[in-house]
Structure formats: C-alpha cells, structure tokens
Write a protein that holds these residues in place. Sequence first.
Motif, PDB file in Angstrom:
ATOM      1  N   ARG A 120     -55.791  -9.641 -28.771  1.00 19.53           N
ATOM      2  CA  ARG A 120     -55.829  -8.370 -28.190  1.00 19.53           C
ATOM      3  C   ARG A 120     -54.545  -7.309 -28.557  1.00 19.53           C
ATOM      4  NH1 ARG A 120     -57.568  -7.466 -21.997  1.00 19.53           N
ATOM      5  NH2 ARG A 120     -59.548  -8.493 -23.097  1.00 19.53           N
ATOM      6  N   ARG A 121     -53.417  -8.155 -28.338  1.00 17.81           N
ATOM      7  CA  ARG A 121     -51.956  -7.473 -28.603  1.00 17.81           C
ATOM      8  C   ARG A 121     -51.981  -7.165 -30.221  1.00 17.81           C
ATOM      9  NH1 ARG A 121     -47.623  -5.440 -26.563  1.00 17.81           N
ATOM     10  NH2 ARG A 121     -45.856  -5.746 -27.462  1.00 17.81           N
ATOM     11  N   ILE A 122     -52.500  -7.920 -30.902  1.00 16.33           N
ATOM     12  CA  ILE A 122     -52.268  -7.861 -32.365  1.00 16.33           C
ATOM     13  C   ILE A 122     -53.098  -6.528 -33.074  1.00 16.33           C
ATOM     14  CG2 ILE A 122     -53.209  -9.011 -34.571  1.00 16.33           C
ATOM     15  CD1 ILE A 122     -52.282 -11.689 -33.292  1.00 16.33           C
ATOM     16  N   ARG A 123     -54.373  -6.460 -32.342  1.00 22.61           N
ATOM     17  CA  ARG A 123     -55.206  -5.354 -32.512  1.00 22.61           C
ATOM     18  C   ARG A 123     -54.407  -3.973 -32.485  1.00 22.61           C
ATOM     19  NH1 ARG A 123     -60.748  -7.374 -29.794  1.00 22.61           N
ATOM     20  NH2 ARG A 123     -61.606  -8.692 -31.733  1.00 22.61           N
ATOM     21  N   LEU A 124     -53.395  -3.854 -31.387  1.00 17.47           N
ATOM     22  CA  LEU A 124     -52.880  -2.779 -31.146  1.00 17.47           C
ATOM     23  C   LEU A 124     -51.862  -2.313 -32.231  1.00 17.47           C
ATOM     24  CD1 LEU A 124     -52.105  -3.277 -27.323  1.00 17.47           C
ATOM     25  CD2 LEU A 124     -53.856  -1.926 -28.316  1.00 17.47           C
ATOM     26  N   TYR A 125     -51.404  -3.485 -33.025  1.00 14.41           N
ATOM     27  CA  TYR A 125     -50.438  -3.238 -34.179  1.00 14.41           C
ATOM     28  C   TYR A 125     -50.745  -3.521 -35.475  1.00 14.41           C
ATOM     29  CZ  TYR A 125     -46.666  -3.594 -30.356  1.00 14.41           C
ATOM     30  OH  TYR A 125     -45.970  -3.526 -29.439  1.00 14.41           O
ATOM     31  N   LEU A 149     -29.337 -12.792 -37.619  1.00 12.45           N
ATOM     32  CA  LEU A 149     -29.231 -11.520 -38.317  1.00 12.45           C
ATOM     33  C   LEU A 149     -30.402 -10.622 -37.273  1.00 12.45           C
ATOM     34  CD1 LEU A 149     -30.043 -12.365 -41.894  1.00 12.45           C
ATOM     35  CD2 LEU A 149     -27.782 -11.344 -40.857  1.00 12.45           C
ATOM     36  N   LEU A 150     -31.327 -11.126 -36.628  1.00  9.72           N
ATOM     37  CA  LEU A 150     -32.233 -10.169 -35.825  1.00  9.72           C
ATOM     38  C   LEU A 150     -31.528 -10.048 -34.631  1.00  9.72           C
ATOM     39  CD1 LEU A 150     -35.591 -12.082 -36.152  1.00  9.72           C
ATOM     40  CD2 LEU A 150     -35.172  -9.798 -37.011  1.00  9.72           C
ATOM     41  N   ARG A 151     -30.458 -10.861 -33.810  1.00 10.31           N
ATOM     42  CA  ARG A 151     -29.796 -10.455 -32.804  1.00 10.31           C
ATOM     43  C   ARG A 151     -28.673  -9.256 -33.171  1.00 10.31           C
ATOM     44  NH1 ARG A 151     -29.875 -16.020 -31.712  1.00 10.31           N
ATOM     45  NH2 ARG A 151     -27.709 -16.372 -32.789  1.00 10.31           N
ATOM     46  N   LYS A 152     -28.116  -9.562 -34.535  1.00 11.61           N
ATOM     47  CA  LYS A 152     -27.042  -8.651 -34.989  1.00 11.61           C
ATOM     48  C   LYS A 152     -27.679  -7.327 -35.090  1.00 11.61           C
ATOM     49  CE  LYS A 152     -23.237 -10.865 -35.122  1.00 11.61           C
ATOM     50  NZ  LYS A 152     -21.962 -10.461 -34.335  1.00 11.61           N
ATOM     51  N   CYS A 153     -28.985  -7.167 -35.491  1.00 16.00           N
ATOM     52  CA  CYS A 153     -29.832  -5.868 -35.873  1.00 16.00           C
ATOM     53  C   CYS A 153     -30.307  -5.370 -34.573  1.00 16.00           C
ATOM     54  CB  CYS A 153     -30.672  -5.810 -36.882  1.00 16.00           C
ATOM     55  SG  CYS A 153     -29.858  -6.382 -38.298  1.00 16.00           S
ATOM     56  N   LYS A 154     -30.160  -6.115 -33.440  1.00 19.62           N
ATOM     57  CA  LYS A 154     -30.367  -5.702 -32.081  1.00 19.62           C
ATOM     58  C   LYS A 154     -32.148  -5.674 -31.970  1.00 19.62           C
ATOM     59  CE  LYS A 154     -26.373  -3.251 -30.912  1.00 19.62           C
ATOM     60  NZ  LYS A 154     -25.902  -4.558 -30.110  1.00 19.62           N
ATOM     61  N   ILE A 155     -32.631  -6.511 -32.746  1.00 18.53           N
ATOM     62  CA  ILE A 155     -34.387  -6.444 -32.852  1.00 18.53           C
ATOM     63  C   ILE A 155     -34.831  -7.615 -31.718  1.00 18.53           C
ATOM     64  CG2 ILE A 155     -36.380  -7.262 -34.291  1.00 18.53           C
ATOM     65  CD1 ILE A 155     -34.738  -6.027 -36.435  1.00 18.53           C
ATOM     66  N   THR A 156     -35.168  -7.008 -30.682  1.00 12.59           N
ATOM     67  CA  THR A 156     -35.649  -7.593 -29.598  1.00 12.59           C
ATOM     68  C   THR A 156     -37.335  -7.784 -29.507  1.00 12.59           C
ATOM     69  OG1 THR A 156     -35.009  -5.934 -27.879  1.00 12.59           O
ATOM     70  CG2 THR A 156     -33.567  -7.709 -28.357  1.00 12.59           C
ATOM     71  N   GLU A 157     -37.597  -6.793 -29.855  1.00 14.51           N
ATOM     72  CA  GLU A 157     -39.170  -6.540 -29.768  1.00 14.51           C
ATOM     73  C   GLU A 157     -40.016  -7.878 -30.336  1.00 14.51           C
ATOM     74  OE1 GLU A 157     -43.320  -5.740 -29.453  1.00 14.51           O
ATOM     75  OE2 GLU A 157     -41.588  -4.600 -28.453  1.00 14.51           O
ATOM     76  N   PRO A 158     -40.898  -8.568 -29.556  1.00 11.32           N
ATOM     77  CA  PRO A 158     -41.577  -9.815 -29.948  1.00 11.32           C
ATOM     78  C   PRO A 158     -42.309  -9.848 -31.270  1.00 11.32           C
ATOM     79  CG  PRO A 158     -41.824  -9.629 -27.571  1.00 11.32           C
ATOM     80  CD  PRO A 158     -41.152  -8.229 -28.069  1.00 11.32           C
ATOM     81  N   ALA A 159     -42.894  -8.805 -31.558  1.00 14.11           N
ATOM     82  CA  ALA A 159     -43.933  -8.662 -32.464  1.00 14.11           C
ATOM     83  C   ALA A 159     -43.112  -8.427 -33.803  1.00 14.11           C
ATOM     84  CB  ALA A 159     -44.929  -7.292 -32.214  1.00 14.11           C
ATOM     85  N   ALA A 160     -41.745  -7.722 -33.834  1.00 12.99           N
ATOM     86  CA  ALA A 160     -41.264  -7.362 -34.985  1.00 12.99           C
ATOM     87  C   ALA A 160     -40.386  -8.738 -35.268  1.00 12.99           C
ATOM     88  CB  ALA A 160     -40.206  -6.278 -34.857  1.00 12.99           C
ATOM     89  N   TRP A 161     -39.634  -9.479 -34.222  1.00 13.52           N
ATOM     90  CA  TRP A 161     -39.066 -10.782 -34.259  1.00 13.52           C
ATOM     91  C   TRP A 161     -40.014 -11.747 -34.952  1.00 13.52           C
ATOM     92  CZ3 TRP A 161     -37.855 -15.733 -33.864  1.00 13.52           C
ATOM     93  CH2 TRP A 161     -36.625 -15.967 -33.602  1.00 13.52           C
ATOM     94  N   GLY A 162     -41.103 -11.705 -34.616  1.00 11.72           N
ATOM     95  CA  GLY A 162     -42.301 -12.826 -35.144  1.00 11.72           C
ATOM     96  C   GLY A 162     -42.745 -12.369 -36.513  1.00 11.72           C
ATOM     97  N   MET A 163     -42.920 -11.069 -36.848  1.00 15.36           N
ATOM     98  CA  MET A 163     -43.310 -10.651 -38.085  1.00 15.36           C
ATOM     99  C   MET A 163     -42.137 -11.112 -39.128  1.00 15.36           C
ATOM    100  SD  MET A 163     -46.184  -9.132 -38.366  1.00 15.36           S
ATOM    101  CE  MET A 163     -46.055  -8.215 -39.667  1.00 15.36           C
ATOM    102  N   ALA A 164     -40.719 -10.752 -38.742  1.00 10.69           N
ATOM    103  CA  ALA A 164     -39.608 -11.040 -39.627  1.00 10.69           C
ATOM    104  C   ALA A 164     -39.517 -12.325 -39.952  1.00 10.69           C
ATOM    105  CB  ALA A 164     -38.444 -10.446 -38.857  1.00 10.69           C
ATOM    106  N   MET A 165     -39.655 -13.229 -39.009  1.00  2.00           N
ATOM    107  CA  MET A 165     -39.546 -14.792 -39.256  1.00  2.00           C
ATOM    108  C   MET A 165     -40.502 -15.424 -40.158  1.00  2.00           C
ATOM    109  SD  MET A 165     -36.735 -15.647 -38.087  1.00  2.00           S
ATOM    110  CE  MET A 165     -36.931 -17.545 -38.246  1.00  2.00           C
ATOM    111  N   GLY A 166     -41.892 -14.950 -39.647  1.00  2.40           N
ATOM    112  CA  GLY A 166     -43.131 -15.379 -40.603  1.00  2.40           C
ATOM    113  C   GLY A 166     -42.871 -14.905 -42.095  1.00  2.40           C
ATOM    114  N   MET A 167     -42.413 -13.720 -42.316  1.00  4.62           N
ATOM    115  CA  MET A 167     -42.676 -13.268 -43.774  1.00  4.62           C
ATOM    116  C   MET A 167     -41.579 -13.686 -44.580  1.00  4.62           C
ATOM    117  SD  MET A 167     -43.596  -9.079 -43.155  1.00  4.62           S
ATOM    118  CE  MET A 167     -43.290  -8.676 -44.997  1.00  4.62           C
ATOM    119  N   THR A 168     -40.442 -14.086 -43.808  1.00  2.00           N
ATOM    120  CA  THR A 168     -39.326 -14.684 -44.608  1.00  2.00           C
ATOM    121  C   THR A 168     -39.160 -16.005 -44.554  1.00  2.00           C
ATOM    122  OG1 THR A 168     -37.732 -14.546 -42.660  1.00  2.00           O
ATOM    123  CG2 THR A 168     -37.715 -12.653 -44.081  1.00  2.00           C
ATOM    124  N   ALA A 169     -39.794 -16.675 -43.521  1.00  2.00           N
ATOM    125  CA  ALA A 169     -39.648 -18.169 -43.744  1.00  2.00           C
ATOM    126  C   ALA A 169     -40.791 -19.052 -43.317  1.00  2.00           C
ATOM    127  CB  ALA A 169     -38.512 -18.514 -42.586  1.00  2.00           C
TER     128      ALA A 169
END
Length: 241
Positions: free
Chosen positions: A93-98, A176-196
Amino acid sequence: MIGNLHGAWQAVAGHPLFLLGLTLGAYQLGLALYERTRMAVFHPVLVSVAILVVLLSLLGFEYAVYREAVWPLVILLGPATVALAVPLYLNLRRIRLYFWPVVLTILLGGLFATVITLLIAWALGADLMMLMTLAPKSVTSPIAMLVAEQIGGIPELAAVFVMFTGVLGPLFGPWLLRKCKITEPAAWGMAMGMTAHAVGTSRAIEEGEEQGAFSALAMSLLGAATALLLPLGVTLWLALA
C-alpha cells in the motif's frame, strides 16, 4: 604415517562437499563476527570472501574447481532473490503511494550509475570488453552475469564487480546517507537497493521493514530495467559509434 595422512587429506579435500562446506563455514564465521560487532567492515560477505581467498590460495584450488563445487549455492541465488518479494507485499500500500517517484528514481538513478561507471572506466583506459563487464555491476549477480554475456562482457568477472559493489554499499552507504541527512525510509531503502542490490537490501532490512521493502523494490526494478534496456542501449551505441 605421513603417507596415510596425506592420503586422508586428499580424500577429504577431493570430496564434492568439501568446498561447499568450507564456503558455508566461512560465511557462518563472518556472520557471527558481524552479529557480535555490528561493524560494517565485518559484513559476512566481506569476511567470508577474504577467508575463502586465503584458504583456496593456500590449499591450491583452481577457481574452476571451486565454481563447480559451489554451483548449488549459485542456483539458490535466484530463489533467495525472489524471496525478497515478501517485504514488498507487506508494504504494498505504501509503495503504491510512491509509484511515480519510484519509477523516475529507477530510470534516472540506473542511467546515472551505468553512465558514470563507464565514463570512469573509459577515462582509466578500460577496453570495450571491460566496459561491458562493468556496465551491469549495480544489479544482482544472476542478472549481471547474463547481461554481461549478452553485451560482450565476461560473466564471471561481472559477478566479481557485483560482489565488490555489494560489499562497498553497506560499508559506506549508511554513513553517506547519514551525512546527507536522508532519513526518509523509502529514500533510504531505494538508495541501498539501487547501489548495493541484495547485500544492500539485507542491510536495509536490518534498518527497518519499510527500508527493506523499498530496497527490494529498487533492486528488482533496476534489475529488470537493466536486463531489458542495457543490451538495447549497447546495441544502439555500437551501431552509432
């Protein structure tokens, strides 16, 4: 006596399950170390690879022999990757919102990751075969090996690049995500899944269920997009070059 010991060792080392057990043992050792310390540098993939490289070198095993012995583990990569659909379903359900942000992130992020990799490798003097081997480094091993073979790369070496990408992602990604102050769970997960890919997704699952779901989504969509679009893009590029 020495001859008997040598014969016993040859029998053990020549058993089809010896290298398989050695691999599983190295991973379990790395996993225990990681669970005790929770330090990214002791990630089980990184530790087990280091252990196996040393042991295989000391024991004199060729890579071809090792690859054949651990083929059952390679086959299980597919079902293990598909199992990551579970957190996707739980957060559907949350994925559909994004939906549109996810699509745009996959297309732009995947394009950037591929292009910047090729540009850096080209600037360092890599030949065409090496460029095609590096191109699918940001997707999981089964897809990367297949794509690399289709576009003229080396599948086995592509798997090595995928492994290094997967290890470096959890090692530096959260920092790097902490340094960039990225705390949104969706953005955090997307970044990790795409890069690693899968290793990054396992790290995202440790962070939280939503992070794990979006990481699995990013890894899956980027893998599908890479398998479909990268061979087409390479064909067009070579035709115009």
